[in-house]
Design an enzyme around this catalytic site. Structure first.
Site, short mmCIF file in Angstrom:
data_model
loop_
_atom_site.label_atom_id
_atom_site.label_comp_id
_atom_site.label_asym_id
_atom_site.label_seq_id
_atom_site.Cartn_x
_atom_site.Cartn_y
_atom_site.Cartn_z
N ARG A 25 0.81 -1.22 0.00
CA ARG A 25 0.00 0.00 0.00
C ARG A 25 0.85 1.27 0.00
O ARG A 25 0.35 2.34 -0.31
CB ARG A 25 -0.90 0.03 1.24
N GLU A 30 6.59 7.07 11.88
CA GLU A 30 6.35 8.13 12.84
C GLU A 30 7.41 9.19 12.62
O GLU A 30 8.55 8.86 12.30
CB GLU A 30 6.46 7.59 14.27
N GLN A 48 4.93 24.94 17.53
CA GLN A 48 4.46 25.36 16.21
C GLN A 48 5.00 24.40 15.17
O GLN A 48 6.13 23.95 15.27
CB GLN A 48 4.99 26.78 15.96
N ASP A 49 4.18 24.08 14.17
CA ASP A 49 4.60 23.29 13.01
C ASP A 49 4.53 24.19 11.79
O ASP A 49 3.54 24.91 11.62
CB ASP A 49 3.70 22.08 12.81
N ASN A 50 5.55 24.14 10.94
CA ASN A 50 5.60 24.95 9.72
C ASN A 50 5.78 24.06 8.51
O ASN A 50 6.39 23.00 8.59
CB ASN A 50 6.78 25.93 9.79
N ARG A 60 16.75 29.15 1.32
CA ARG A 60 16.11 29.85 2.43
C ARG A 60 17.08 29.84 3.60
O ARG A 60 17.47 28.79 4.08
CB ARG A 60 14.80 29.18 2.83
N HIS A 63 18.69 31.51 8.93
CA HIS A 63 17.82 32.23 9.87
C HIS A 63 17.99 31.72 11.30
O HIS A 63 18.31 30.56 11.52
CB HIS A 63 16.36 32.06 9.47
N LYS A 73 14.73 23.39 16.04
CA LYS A 73 13.93 22.97 14.89
C LYS A 73 14.15 21.49 14.61
O LYS A 73 15.28 21.01 14.59
CB LYS A 73 14.32 23.76 13.64
N HIS A 120 19.88 28.40 10.64
CA HIS A 120 19.41 27.29 9.83
C HIS A 120 19.03 27.78 8.44
O HIS A 120 18.48 28.85 8.27
CB HIS A 120 18.17 26.66 10.49
N TYR A 133 8.80 21.64 9.48
CA TYR A 133 9.63 21.69 10.67
C TYR A 133 8.81 22.09 11.88
O TYR A 133 7.92 22.91 11.81
CB TYR A 133 10.86 22.58 10.50
N ASP A 169 17.19 37.67 2.38
CA ASP A 169 18.31 36.73 2.45
C ASP A 169 19.50 37.20 1.62
O ASP A 169 20.63 36.78 1.89
CB ASP A 169 17.87 35.33 2.03
#
Length: 186
Positions: A25, A30, A48-50, A60, A63, A73, A120, A133, A169
């Site tokens: 399938r 996890e 928080q999840d981004n 990117r 930061h 993170k 990062h 993240y 940036d």
């Protein structure tokens, strides 16, 4: 245990490898289990999840957020492939100004734990990439900072020569000039 945890060359940055279970399938894995992370000495509380989507060649970063809002993170790729980088900003660290990089993709499914005190960033190596993240502290615009992606004193070996950058940036300070109050945690 559903995960293996492997410290990188800068030991506070950790490669997290979830077990993956494949069948006809597809697969299941996890991406976070508090008890396993606690046993490995990693955070179990994220606030928080981004999720970002970027095209090939987009870079990117680099930061970070200043204390007291420094963000740890847990970074992974949902779709695509990136080169992910952490730069040590802790001024009393033996690896201050050093960096580690890791290719992350949706197939291997490895995650990267980057603690507070590190800048990062990542660049996209596939046609596009969806990067998720989890962070240990919410976004604080007044404490948000950056480091020049191409600072020669840091010397990150990015796998792209002409990245696509945001205006912010393109104009970040060098390691020597960036605002930084990070120290190693005893």
């Amino acid at each position: 245990m559903a995960f293996s945890f492997d410290p990188l060359e800068i030991p506070d940055v950790v490669a997290v490898r979830p077990d993956r279970f494949d069948d006809e399938r597809g697969y299941f894995k996890e991406i976070f289990r508090g008890e396993d992370f606690a046993r490995a000495g990693l955070p179990t509380s994220f606030v928080q999840d981004n999720l970002t989507r970027s095209s090939r060649g987009v870079l990117r970063g680099l930061h970070y957020q200043l204390p007291p809002a420094g963000q740890g993170k847990l970074v992974g790729v949902v779709r695509g492939r990136i080169f992910d980088v952490a730069v040590d900003l802790r001024v009393d660290s033996p690896s201050y100004g050093g960096w580690v990089g890791r290719t992350l993709d949706d197939e291997a499914g490895e995650l990267l734990w980057i603690p507070p005190g590190f800048a990062h960033g990542y660049c996209v190596l596939s046609d596009s990439a969806d990067v998720m993240y989890k962070v240990t502290h919410g976004y604080e615009p007044r404490l948000n900072r950056g480091l020049a992606w191409d600072d020669p004193s840091v010397g990150v070996e990015w796998p792209v020569s002409e990245p696509v950058l945001s205006p912010a940036d393109r104009d970040q300070p060098s390691l020597e000039a960036c605002e930084n109050t990070f120290r190693m945690v005893p």
